[in-house]
Enzyme design. Structure first.
Site, PDB file in Angstrom:
ATOM      1  N   VAL A 201      65.022  45.531 -25.971  1.00 52.04           N
ATOM      2  CA  VAL A 201      65.886  46.302 -25.073  1.00 52.04           C
ATOM      3  C   VAL A 201      66.811  47.179 -25.905  1.00 52.04           C
ATOM      4  O   VAL A 201      67.527  46.695 -26.776  1.00 52.04           O
ATOM      5  CB  VAL A 201      66.687  45.361 -24.147  1.00 52.04           C
ATOM      6  CG1 VAL A 201      67.719  46.161 -23.351  1.00 52.04           C
ATOM      7  CG2 VAL A 201      65.741  44.621 -23.215  1.00 52.04           C
TER       8      VAL A 201
ATOM      9  N   LYS B 139      80.319  19.253 -36.373  1.00 56.16           N
ATOM     10  CA  LYS B 139      79.772  17.959 -35.972  1.00 56.16           C
ATOM     11  C   LYS B 139      79.271  17.180 -37.177  1.00 56.16           C
ATOM     12  O   LYS B 139      78.874  16.040 -37.060  1.00 56.16           O
ATOM     13  CB  LYS B 139      78.607  18.164 -34.992  1.00 56.16           C
ATOM     14  CG  LYS B 139      79.041  18.457 -33.574  1.00 56.16           C
ATOM     15  CD  LYS B 139      77.833  18.485 -32.652  1.00 56.16           C
ATOM     16  CE  LYS B 139      78.246  18.998 -31.267  1.00 56.16           C
ATOM     17  NZ  LYS B 139      77.092  19.376 -30.454  1.00 56.16           N
TER      18      LYS B 139
ATOM     19  N   HIS C 245      71.488  16.070 -26.177  1.00 54.53           N
ATOM     20  CA  HIS C 245      72.802  15.427 -26.302  1.00 54.53           C
ATOM     21  C   HIS C 245      73.178  14.652 -25.049  1.00 54.53           C
ATOM     22  O   HIS C 245      72.853  15.054 -23.935  1.00 54.53           O
ATOM     23  CB  HIS C 245      73.869  16.485 -26.585  1.00 54.53           C
ATOM     24  CG  HIS C 245      73.730  17.117 -27.935  1.00 54.53           C
ATOM     25  ND1 HIS C 245      74.161  16.499 -29.077  1.00 54.53           N
ATOM     26  CD2 HIS C 245      73.187  18.298 -28.322  1.00 54.53           C
ATOM     27  CE1 HIS C 245      73.905  17.282 -30.116  1.00 54.53           C
ATOM     28  NE2 HIS C 245      73.300  18.382 -29.684  1.00 54.53           N
TER      29      HIS C 245
ATOM     30  N   ILE D  16      75.648  30.464 -25.654  1.00 49.44           N
ATOM     31  CA  ILE D  16      74.899  29.227 -25.365  1.00 49.44           C
ATOM     32  C   ILE D  16      74.503  28.575 -26.689  1.00 49.44           C
ATOM     33  O   ILE D  16      73.355  28.617 -27.104  1.00 49.44           O
ATOM     34  CB  ILE D  16      73.651  29.499 -24.490  1.00 49.44           C
ATOM     35  CG1 ILE D  16      73.976  30.458 -23.341  1.00 49.44           C
ATOM     36  CG2 ILE D  16      73.077  28.195 -23.962  1.00 49.44           C
ATOM     37  CD1 ILE D  16      74.850  29.915 -22.256  1.00 49.44           C
ATOM     38  N   GLU D  17      75.496  28.005 -27.336  1.00 49.16           N
ATOM     39  CA  GLU D  17      75.223  27.235 -28.562  1.00 49.16           C
ATOM     40  C   GLU D  17      75.064  25.778 -28.171  1.00 49.16           C
ATOM     41  O   GLU D  17      74.921  25.478 -26.982  1.00 49.16           O
ATOM     42  CB  GLU D  17      76.380  27.444 -29.537  1.00 49.16           C
ATOM     43  CG  GLU D  17      77.731  27.115 -28.907  1.00 49.16           C
ATOM     44  CD  GLU D  17      78.901  27.260 -29.864  1.00 49.16           C
ATOM     45  OE1 GLU D  17      78.712  27.002 -31.061  1.00 49.16           O
ATOM     46  OE2 GLU D  17      79.979  27.615 -29.423  1.00 49.16           O
ATOM     47  N   SER D  18      75.100  24.873 -29.115  1.00 46.67           N
ATOM     48  CA  SER D  18      74.976  23.455 -28.793  1.00 46.67           C
ATOM     49  C   SER D  18      76.013  23.089 -27.732  1.00 46.67           C
ATOM     50  O   SER D  18      77.159  23.516 -27.844  1.00 46.67           O
ATOM     51  CB  SER D  18      75.205  22.624 -30.052  1.00 46.67           C
ATOM     52  OG  SER D  18      75.148  21.256 -29.749  1.00 46.67           O
TER      53      SER D  18
ATOM     54  N   ARG E 226      73.289  29.510 -34.907  1.00 46.00           N
ATOM     55  CA  ARG E 226      73.751  29.250 -33.552  1.00 46.00           C
ATOM     56  C   ARG E 226      74.528  30.471 -33.082  1.00 46.00           C
ATOM     57  O   ARG E 226      75.228  31.109 -33.865  1.00 46.00           O
ATOM     58  CB  ARG E 226      74.715  28.062 -33.513  1.00 46.00           C
ATOM     59  CG  ARG E 226      74.119  26.723 -33.812  1.00 46.00           C
ATOM     60  CD  ARG E 226      74.225  26.400 -35.267  1.00 46.00           C
ATOM     61  NE  ARG E 226      75.147  25.307 -35.549  1.00 46.00           N
ATOM     62  CZ  ARG E 226      75.455  24.906 -36.773  1.00 46.00           C
ATOM     63  NH1 ARG E 226      74.939  25.514 -37.831  1.00 46.00           N
ATOM     64  NH2 ARG E 226      76.290  23.916 -36.958  1.00 46.00           N
TER      65      ARG E 226
ATOM     66  N   THR F 106      67.303  31.145 -31.932  1.00 49.95           N
ATOM     67  CA  THR F 106      67.944  29.850 -32.164  1.00 49.95           C
ATOM     68  C   THR F 106      67.036  28.695 -31.732  1.00 49.95           C
ATOM     69  O   THR F 106      67.081  27.613 -32.300  1.00 49.95           O
ATOM     70  CB  THR F 106      69.288  29.811 -31.394  1.00 49.95           C
ATOM     71  OG1 THR F 106      70.074  30.920 -31.829  1.00 49.95           O
ATOM     72  CG2 THR F 106      70.047  28.533 -31.667  1.00 49.95           C
TER      73      THR F 106
END
Lengths: 122, 481, 423
Positions: B172, B250, B49, B336-338, B311, B40
């Site tokens: 892994v 968004k 942001h 852990i996206e935006s 994402r 990502t």
């Protein structure tokens, strides 16, 4: 029986569209050519189509690994692939002169393969 | 035996590695890709942001705000370009006024500094190309733009310089267990044992969680398609412009990039395949349509590239950062996206604190050096600096990428850097070759030649992005008949 | 910074730069300097190893390298000053040029006249926004040409070529001769965009399937291209549902158009025509910036190298005269506007006093093909000032129309005239 055929002359970049009436290998009449070479082209297309061959051959010790080559005159069209294949086996030694003969009288065609640029030794 | 193995060298994993490198620890950073930041990190909206839109009280809000505040320092230490240029949410309909006010209030609640509601007129004065329908905007002074890959790379490089071991193309495949405790990982390159395993594996984190016996959490790849526009478009776009968000997205942004291009996007489409990075006609169409709604005079002829990013959208809707009760020796970072990019340095601090609390001894290393110097970027220097560089190393005088003015010396440096650019795309991300308007048409043969020379390999061995992505397949005259 | 001075500086030593520099020298400019970014002169010509060059310029059918070497010999004979492996970083309105090279570092050159001869570049994939994945194996035809002909590497084994530009057709033959397979050439338009002779000798001669009104709707493949989905298109070039077909290949070559290279021109404050992508020029190929001239494919993309050289000579001659005779007087001029079925006309303006001295050749491209006799006309209102018949009009073949000197007095009555191509 006579038939109407269309040719695009490849002699020069103009690429005239030529409409020709032909019977077998015989040219009866034609129109569309902008110059005299058009007639010669169509005649040849009917009997013995020819094309220029441009490709490359390997060079040992040159500033580039290849040098471009060309046929000194148009070759019979059906030989193009075969000559290109034969040229894959050729390797020149640098330095190479412009118009150095690479293969003489290739496949007995009276046409030579010559380099089309000089190439310095690295 | 390592103290900590970090699985995933994206921007989060790289920051964790760098943060932990401050302490006397043996650290291994792993990634299955051929380069850091290949997930990502390399394909997102590249915005730092301000933090007005996350739900108050959430991890997203907390780490967004904390991360944002760290950016000036982190980017200065790591020699990464960052522009705190501010950002705008632009309303283009009457209903949007209420949304802007909601966002403003939420921002205040989150503690976002520098928020201001401005009129449509004022907004159009600041960004003359905006639609006449503009009714108002929310200005956030702390918003900014950055190159996410550059940040990830720089953090990873600084970590490596401070003793972290990095292994790429290391996937892994499972964990090494001792009872209830994870004591290492099994990989395609063999087992690696450690006291702690931190998984920051982005899109693949849920697979690893399931492997660790943690059920329930899932990641849905959310596809975002983008356009990159020629630098020429920069004349038409001055500011970071968000549309008003809707419940689903968004929306399509119009934003300058830190490198002087303009970027449009992203779409938001939930998909299943974590490797589906393809663009679609419908998606690209949506990007252009959305962008034109804000900026009606954008010219499609400015497009030089399109791409897709995925994402890692988590099933809880918030960042999950925890040491699960069920398993010992494991720390999970999931969803852990935006605003993950913005949050990443703060998340790393938090992870270090969590590990410390959980018993990992955090003894500072006296020789830790937080400062990294990147290779000088010729195109950004003054003429005097350029001259000095060429005098030092004449390869700075040879321009290999004409659109982005990248020199041979920069390419050579990237070949011999602590994290070498092994592939063409890796080289591109580090040096900007091939990212301009000709998209590599001119530089590709030259770069192949330089990389082959520097690595002592044949161009036949070089790939665009690892695996079987070879750039040339045989010598011209060597035909298998 | 090292300072250099010269009378005429030419940026780029392709067919345009060589001809312009040589011609400037012939006009009496003493110090003519040629800048080239590669280590040898000739621009793109050394990789264009096919023949078809020089029929008009030298009366011979030459390959690209041969054509280049004829000009290089002339350049040396004319004692042009040559700086190779030198890339221009900046050009100012005052013609001050900053360039960079390994051997000389940064140099600043302030010529009395400047000729822009940077050529053109290929339109990349991004500009087409072809959907799909982003694997290795997507190249522009010119990049593939350099790899195959000069570097000695094949970019793939099984090719699909999108676009029927000349480089694409030439590469179809080239790749076939080198033992690769070209499984399809696709053209979104209902007609080919390159020369018809190349259709014969590169495509038909080698039985390469050509599909018109067809495009690539999707690229597939993870590491390397594995296939492309091709689709017929409607009149707006949108893929037609139900016409999809997948073609297995490992490489997609793009030959989808050339764009004049004008980054440096823009830096110099040269105004660019959005239609041609090149500078607005007058009959002397002078741009809007005094003393800055444009030569060859920088102005608009020509069909043939011979055309490039011929028109570049005019730019070189003008630059030479500019330094030997000073700027020509600004006097009455008439604008030439693209009218019915004309995409663009070069030059954009003609100064009447100069037309009086010498005929001016207009180059124009039509929008739509007309496969029957057409008239090319210079019209002012209802009046046709010039009318000439041509056998056909095709977008792929530039039309040349001569404005005779005698026309100057009649043009004086107008600010602008239209150029129309009508059947």
């Amino acid at each position: 029986m006579a038939e109407q055929r269309e040719f695009i002359c490849v002699t020069c970049p103009v690429g005239c569209s030529i409409e020709a009436l032909v019977e077998g290998q015989e040219l009866i009449e034609m129109r569309g050519q902008a110059c005299g070479r058009g007639e010669h082209f169509v005649q040849e297309e009917l009997t013995d189509p020819r094309r220029m061959l441009t490709t490359t051959v390997r060079v040992r010790g040159g500033t580039l690994p290849l040098v471009p080559v060309r046929s000194s005159a148009p070759l019979p069209q059906h030989l193009l692939m075969e000559v290109a294949r034969a040229l894959r086996q050729v390797e020149l030694e640098a330095p190479v002169q412009e118009h150095q003969v690479v293969l003489e009288n290739v496949f007995d065609t009276q046409v030579d393969i010559v380099t089309s640029r000089p190439l310095n030794a690295a | 035996m390592y103290d900590v193995i970090i699985v995933g060298a994206g921007v989060v994993g790289a920051h964790i590695a760098r943060t932990l490198a401050r302490y006397q620890l043996d650290i291994l950073l792993l990634d299955k890709a051929s380069d850091v930041g290949e997930g990502t990190t390399k394909a997102n909206t590249a915005i730092v942001h301000a933090g007005y839109d996350a739900k108050p009280g959430s991890n997203k809000a907390r780490f967004n705000l904390a991360g944002n505040a760290m950016f000036d320092t982190v980017c200065r230490e790591l020699d990464v370009e960052f522009d705190r240029c501010g950002s705008y949410v632009v309303g283009v309909s009457e209903e949007a006024r209420a949304t802007l006010e909601d966002l403003y209030r939420r921002g205040l609640e989150n503690g976002t500094p520098g928020l201001e509601l401005i009129s449509g007129e004022e907004m159009r004065r600041r960004e003359p190309g905006l639609t006449e329908d503009t009714v108002g905007a929310l200005y956030a002074a702390t918003g900014g733009i950055v190159d996410p890959f550059a940040l990830c790379y720089a953090a990873a490089e600084n970590a490596v310089a401070n003793g972290v071991e990095l292994r790429l193309e290391t996937e892994v495949q499972g964990f090494i267990w001792e009872g209830d405790a994870i004591v290492g990982v099994e990989t395609n390159r063999g087992p690696f044992r450690s006291r702690w395993v931190v998984i920051a594996a982005g899109l693949w984190v849920d697979d690893l969680m399931h492997e660790a016996g943690l059920e329930g959490f899932t990641i849905t790849p959310r596809k975002g398609e983008y356009f990159v526009l020629d630098r020429e478009a920069k004349t038409a776009v001055q500011n970071v412009l968000f549309p008003c968000p809707t419940p689903v997205s968004k929306g399509i942004l119009v934003t300058p990039t830190i490198h002087g291009n303009v970027m449009l996007g992203p779409t938001a489409e939930d998909i299943e395949d974590k490797e589906n990075l393809s663009t679609t006609a419908a998606g690209l169409n949506e990007v252009m349509t959305g962008a034109l709604r804000l900026m009606p005079q954008l010219d499609a002829r400015w497009i030089i590239r399109s791409f897709t990013g995925l994402r890692a959208a988590g099933s809880t809707g918030d960042f999950l950062i925890e040491i699960p009760d069920e398993v010992q020796g494991l720390l999970v970072l999931a969803g852990i996206e935006s605003p993950g990019l913005t949050a990443s340095p703060a998340i790393a601090e938090h992870v270090a604190a969590m590990l410390g609390e959980a018993g990992l001894p955090l003894v500072e290393r006296p020789d830790f050096n937080p400062i990294r110097h990147g290779t000088p970027r010729f195109s950004l220097l003054s003429r005097e600096e350029q001259e000095a560089l060429i005098a030092q190393d004449p390869r700075y005088g040879r321009i290999v990428c004409r659109c982005e003015t990248v020199t041979e010396a920069e390419i050579v440096a990237a070949c011999h850097a602590p994290i070498p650019a092994r592939t063409y795309d890796a080289m591109k991300r580090r040096t900007r070759i091939g990212t301009g308007r000709c998209q590599g048409a001119f530089d590709t043969p030259l770069v192949l030649e330089i990389m082959a020379r520097e690595y002592g390999v044949s161009p036949l061995e070089l790939t665009q992005k690892g695996g079987a992505s070879h750039m040339v397949v045989r010598r011209t005259k060597e035909v298998a008949e | 910074m090292k300072q250099l001075a010269c009378d005429v500086l030419v940026i780029g030593s392709g067919p345009a730069g060589l001809a312009a520099a040589w011609e400037a020298k012939q006009q009496g400019a003493e110090r003519v300097m040629l800048l080239e970014r590669n280590d040898e002169l000739g621009g793109i010509l050394p990789q264009c190893i096919h023949n078809g060059f020089g029929v008009r310029e030298f009366g011979d059918d030459l390959t690209g390298p041969e054509y280049a070497y004829r000009w290089i010999a002339k350049a040396h004979e004319a004692r042009l000053e040559i700086l190779s492996e030198t890339m221009v970083l900046d050009v100012g309105r005052d013609r001050r040029v900053v360039a960079s090279s390994r051997d000389h570092g940064l140099v600043e050159i302030t010529p009395r006249a400047l000729v822009l001869a940077m050529g053109c570049r290929e339109r990349p994939r991004g500009a087409l926004a072809i959907p799909g994945s982003r694997p290795a194996g997507i190249y522009s035809a010119g990049t593939a040409q350099r790899l195959v002909n000069m570097e000695g590497y094949m970019p793939g084994r099984r090719f699909v070529i999108l676009g029927s530009g000349d480089i694409g057709m030439i590469m179809a033959r080239r790749l076939t001769l080198e033992g690769a397979e070209v499984v399809a050439m696709l053209e979104i338009l209902p007609y080919i965009s390159g020369l018809r002779r190349n259709l014969v000798q590169c495509i038909r001669d080698f039985d390469i399937p050509l599909e018109l009104c067809t495009t690539v709707a999707e690229v597939r493949g993870r590491d390397r291209v594995e296939s492309v989905v091709v689709s017929g298109v409607d009149e707006q070039w949108r893929p037609l549902p139900g016409t999809d077909r997948e073609i297995a290949c490992d490489t997609l070559l793009l030959s989808v158009g050339l764009i004049p290279e004008n980054e440096l021109s823009r830096m110099a404050g040269v105004a660019i025509d959005p239609v041609t992508g090149g500078p607005y020029v007058d009959e002397s190929f002078c741009t809007n910036v005094p003393g800055i001239f444009a030569a060859g494919n920088v102005v608009h993309v020509y069909d043939l190298v011979d055309d490039v050289s011929e028109n570049a000579r005019i730019a070189g001659r003008s630059a030479g005269r500019y330094v030997t005779q000073g700027a020509p007087p600004e006097d009455g001029s008439v604008r030439l506007l693209a009218g019915t079925n004309v995409r663009h006309v070069v030059p954009h303006t003609v100064h009447l006093s100069r037309l009086e001295q010498e005929a001016v050749v207009l180059n124009l491209r039509v929008r739509q093909p007309i496969e029957e006799p057409v008239r090319v006309e210079v019209r002012a209102g209802d009046e046709a000032l010039v009318s000439r018949r041509y056998r056909y009009a095709r977008p792929s073949e530039m039309i040349a129309l001569t404005l005779p000197s005698a026309l100057a007095s009649r043009l004086a009555a107008y600010d602008a005239v239209n150029i129309d191509v009508i059947s």
